[in-house]
Design an enzyme around this catalytic site. Structure first.
Site, PDB file in Angstrom:
ATOM      1  N   ASP A  43       1.099  -1.197   0.036  1.00  0.00           N
ATOM      2  CA  ASP A  43      -0.121   0.328   0.425  1.00  0.00           C
ATOM      3  C   ASP A  43       0.361   1.556  -0.261  1.00  0.00           C
ATOM      4  OD1 ASP A  43       0.947  -0.189   2.693  1.00  0.00           O
ATOM      5  OD2 ASP A  43      -0.639   0.805   3.402  1.00  0.00           O
ATOM      6  N   GLU A  64       0.132  -1.107   6.433  1.00  0.00           N
ATOM      7  CA  GLU A  64       1.360  -0.684   6.709  1.00  0.00           C
ATOM      8  C   GLU A  64       1.088   1.210   6.986  1.00  0.00           C
ATOM      9  OE1 GLU A  64       4.602   2.085   7.661  1.00  0.00           O
ATOM     10  OE2 GLU A  64       3.986   2.125   5.690  1.00  0.00           O
TER      11      GLU A  64
END
Length: 454
Positions: A97, A159
């Site tokens: 991500d 994250e």
């Protein structure tokens, strides 16, 4: 440093294999970077799903057994391949991500169209952290058909929004991730041509401070001068977080001392973009200030905007404050200290509410032992100079979660970034020459760990 586990010919062969692989590694990195996998709720999460599937396909192509897991959050990818009997297992971490791109006009090229300029590859996620994924894959491809260790790849999908489901993933899938060594490729190197192992990271808490003085807004001309609006005590309260030197003035927070590395004010100004004439704040060495001492930064305000404001005493106003903590500070003890400070320093009897928005532990490694020895040797093989141990002022709370879940594993925090990577900002980029050395170092680390006596 260590007795050589590899011969000079073996080292040269690994480096040559990585060099041959780099065009394909770059092509796959560019393909991943084109997927706008922003994990914040306001963005289309179909792209995060697509990013997870693309990552899974890359792992499957290397012969790993792969699954995509969800535990209430964004999809994570777990892949595993066995090594020789009796060889250690290495877990390689990265995340797929990315941060939002921000205003596109601040970019010199489109944020999700990877573009090379002056030896750097620009694009959101090109460095943080899709390059981490591809460094892991480069290490696997360099040993294709002759992998010296068992490898588990864990590529997280949230994250950038705090890894909220990571504890559940570790609880339910932890045995799949168990390893003798863990390589977390989500940090930075010291400088171009100078590798580093990150051995300390600051912890953090974020708090939302709300100050209220009135039960409704009133005319500023009719009541101003006797009745305080909420912004007045809020501004004074935020100012109380620092002393006249710029050091954090919250009683009870701890500080540490950074490594003795050469880092002067000129480098700080260049890397941070500090304007001419603006003074550096705080006391102690510069590295101690940015790695080991607490900070308090106002990162958001809820108050009337300049464009829409009226002549009204504001009844309530809020600020979000990000507080970085010394690596060994307990976040909840720090939150209690911040609460006490804000309640003590709120002027004029204003009503104050302090809400914990997020928290995460710091990290301080005992960076010694055979795995660290082999890591430092691998870095020296790749760069031709020995790595330095650095701290990082940012926070990566999931590392503490790994350390707690796998206390016997050696944890290596490495990275693909350099001081000009601009992760999270406009024009994020990856230095392509350094990226090749990162890939070489990781491939050599796997070889060295596989050659260790068993």
């Amino acid at each position: 440093m260590t007795d050589d586990a590899l011969t000079a010919d073996q080292i040269s062969a690994v480096k040559a294999a990585v060099a041959d692989l780099m065009p394909g590694i770059r092509a796959d990195l560019e393909a991943l970077t084109r997927i706008p996998s922003v994990s914040l709720d306001a963005f289309d999460q179909a792209h995060v799903d697509a990013s997870a599937e693309a990552t899974a396909e890359l792992l499957r192509a290397e012969g790993l057994d792969v699954e995509i897991v969800r535990e209430g959050g964004r999809p994570a990818v777990i892949g595993h391949i066995d090594g020789p009997e009796g060889a250690p297992t290495v877990m390689l971490y990265a995340h797929h991500d990315v941060q939002p791109p921000g205003a596109e006009e601040l970019w010199d090229s489109k944020p999700f169209e990877p573009t090379e300029r002056d030896g750097r590859l620009y694009g959101r996620g090109a460095a943080d952290d899709k390059a981490g994924i591809m460094a892991h894959l480069a290490a696997l491809r360099a040993h294709r058909g002759n992998l010296p260790v068992g490898v588990t790849l864990f590529v997280e999908g949230e994250e950038e929004i705090g890894s909220e489901s990571l504890p559940t993933i570790l609880e339910r899938h932890g045995e799949k991730l168990r390893a003798d060594a863990i390589v977390l490729a989500d940090s930075t190197n010291w400088a171009i041509g100078e590798p580093a192992l990150t051995t300390t990271l600051r912890g953090l808490i974020r708090v939302v401070v709300t100050v209220t003085t009135l039960d409704h807004g009133v005319h500023s001309g009719m009541f101003g001068g006797a009745v305080p609006d909420a912004m007045m005590p809020l501004v004074r309260l935020l100012a109380s977080l620092h002393d006249d030197n710029g050091d954090v003035a919250i009683e009870g927070l701890t500080s540490g001392v950074a490594s003795d590395l050469d880092y002067d004010e000129a480098r700080l100004r260049e890397e941070s973009g500090l304007l001419d004439g603006v003074e550096v704040i705080g006391t102690g060495s510069l590295l101690t200030r940015i790695w080991n001492k607490p900070t308090a930064t106002v990162i958001g305000l809820d108050a009337p905007s300049v464009a829409t404001s009226s002549n009204t005493l504001v009844p309530s106003a809020s600020a979000k404050v990000s507080i970085r903590l010394a690596p060994d500070e307990d976040p909840m003890e720090a939150y209690a200290a911040v609460q006490r400070h804000l309640e003590k320093h709120t002027p004029w009897g204003a009503k104050v509410e302090v809400r914990l928005d997020d928290q995460g532990r710091g990290f301080a490694a005992e960076a010694s032992g055979p795995v660290y020895d082999q890591a430092r040797a691998a870095f020296t093989d790749a760069w031709g100079v020995e790595p330095v141990d650095i701290g990082v002022g940012g926070s990566i709370p999931f590392i503490a979660a790994f350390a707690e879940r796998f206390p016997d594993a050696a944890i290596l925090v490495t990275g693909v970034e350099d001081p000009d990577a601009r992760a999270h900002g406009a024009n994020e980029s990856l230095h392509l020459g350094e990226f090749q050395r990162v890939c070489e170092a990781e491939a050599l680390l796997l070889a060295r760990l596989g050659a260790m006596p068993r």
